[in-house]
Write an enzyme that holds these catalytic residues in place. Structure first.
Site, mmCIF file in Angstrom:
data_model
loop_
_atom_site.group_PDB
_atom_site.id
_atom_site.type_symbol
_atom_site.label_atom_id
_atom_site.label_comp_id
_atom_site.label_asym_id
_atom_site.label_seq_id
_atom_site.Cartn_x
_atom_site.Cartn_y
_atom_site.Cartn_z
ATOM 1 N N SER A 12 0.835 -1.197 0.000
ATOM 2 C CA SER A 12 0.000 0.000 0.000
ATOM 3 C C SER A 12 0.876 1.257 0.000
ATOM 4 O O SER A 12 1.661 1.452 -0.926
ATOM 5 C CB SER A 12 -0.965 -0.058 1.196
ATOM 6 O OG SER A 12 -1.996 0.882 1.067
ATOM 7 N N HIS A 17 -7.422 -5.877 -0.102
ATOM 8 C CA HIS A 17 -6.297 -4.963 0.125
ATOM 9 C C HIS A 17 -5.444 -5.381 1.327
ATOM 10 O O HIS A 17 -4.253 -5.081 1.378
ATOM 11 C CB HIS A 17 -6.834 -3.539 0.306
ATOM 12 C CG HIS A 17 -5.756 -2.502 0.347
ATOM 13 N ND1 HIS A 17 -5.009 -2.180 -0.769
ATOM 14 C CD2 HIS A 17 -5.264 -1.737 1.362
ATOM 15 C CE1 HIS A 17 -4.122 -1.243 -0.443
ATOM 16 N NE2 HIS A 17 -4.247 -0.965 0.844
ATOM 17 N N ASP A 25 -9.166 -5.547 -4.592
ATOM 18 C CA ASP A 25 -8.736 -4.179 -4.317
ATOM 19 C C ASP A 25 -9.763 -3.219 -4.926
ATOM 20 O O ASP A 25 -10.495 -3.585 -5.855
ATOM 21 C CB ASP A 25 -7.357 -3.911 -4.961
ATOM 22 C CG ASP A 25 -6.235 -3.822 -3.931
ATOM 23 O OD1 ASP A 25 -6.457 -3.242 -2.851
ATOM 24 O OD2 ASP A 25 -5.132 -4.327 -4.209
#
Length: 257
Positions: free
Chosen positions: A117, A232, A200
């Site tokens: 991320s 995610h 995602d």
């Protein structure tokens, strides 16, 4: 999940915790060392996510669980998250941490990066460093950029930017998508894996796909991994498992499968 994995790693590995890589209070890293006499070990530096404002190295040791068994050193990097740290500072800190790791572990057989991320953004910024300003030029063999953010401009108008206080100028100079020519100069030998979770959000998927295509068009050694049945968070949490697709891929890249 990340906490329990990190606790497990700390019980399995020899650890060096909160090793300074700079003067700042937040400039510390945790090292997970396999119980082996071999010096010829690959080393993975993990840069955590959390939108540049959450998490820390204390939640970042989980991927050491399957890797230390295979003779891989794992280093979890801490950096000053917002509001204490701004984007320029965080980028310079992770770059400095990589230089420090190489200086301390000069005998490793290969250096690898993994970021999730916001950490994938920071890892991509490491790959895009002009190392002429540093004492050393890291030879990064492989990088796993997991569910990353490569263009910061869409974030400017969102709540994520409130503690970061990025201007457009700051966002542009810290967007890996703008720095591909520098990445090509600095990291042309690096095998880059751009990984994205099946579930995602559309923006994350779009950013990964576009960044992958830009790198590929520049002739870089890059592969795209669209990881099925992940979101995610689970895409990175599963690195605690030796049988997980990305863990196996990482071990294979290091010649450890």
């Amino acid at each position: 999940m990340l906490n329990s994995g990190t606790e497990q790693a700390r019980s399995l590995a020899q650890t060096l915790l909160s090793v300074p890589y700079g003067e700042g209070e937040g400039e510390k890293l945790d090292v997970y060392i396999p119980r082996t006499n071999s010096l010829d070990l690959p080393l993975v530096i993990y840069i955590h996510g959390g939108y540049w404002q959450f998490l820390g190295k204390e939640e970042s040791g989980f991927m050491a669980v399957p890797l230390i068994d295979k003779g891989v050193v794992v280093v979890a990097v801490g950096y000053d998250i917002a509001p204490k740290g701004n984007m320029d500072l965080m980028v310079s800190q992770v770059r400095k941490s990589v230089v420090s790791v190489i200086e301390q572990y000069s005998h490793i057989s290969g250096l690898y990066l993994c970021g999730h991320s916001a950490g994938a953004h920071l890892a991509a910024m490491v790959l895009s460093t002009d190392w002429s300003q540093y004492s050393i030029t890291p030879q990064i063999k492989g990088a796993f950029l997991v569910s990353g953010i490569y263009d910061l401009l869409p974030i400017l108008s969102t709540y994520v930017n409130e503690p970061l206080k990025m201007t457009q100028e700051v966002a542009v100079r810290n967007s890996p998508s703008q720095l591909v020519p520098q990445l090509k100069l600095s990291s042309s030998d690096c095998h880059i894996v751009v990984a994205v979770a099946e579930n995602d959000s559309p923006e994350f998927r779009k950013q990964s796909e576009e960044y992958y295509k830009t790198l590929e068009a520049s002739g870089l050694n890059v592969t795209m991994e669209d990881v099925a049945n992940t979101d995610h968070f689970s895409i990175i949490e599963q690195l605690v498992d030796g049988e997980y697709h990305l863990t196996k891929l990482l071990l294979k890249m290091m010649g450890k499968s």
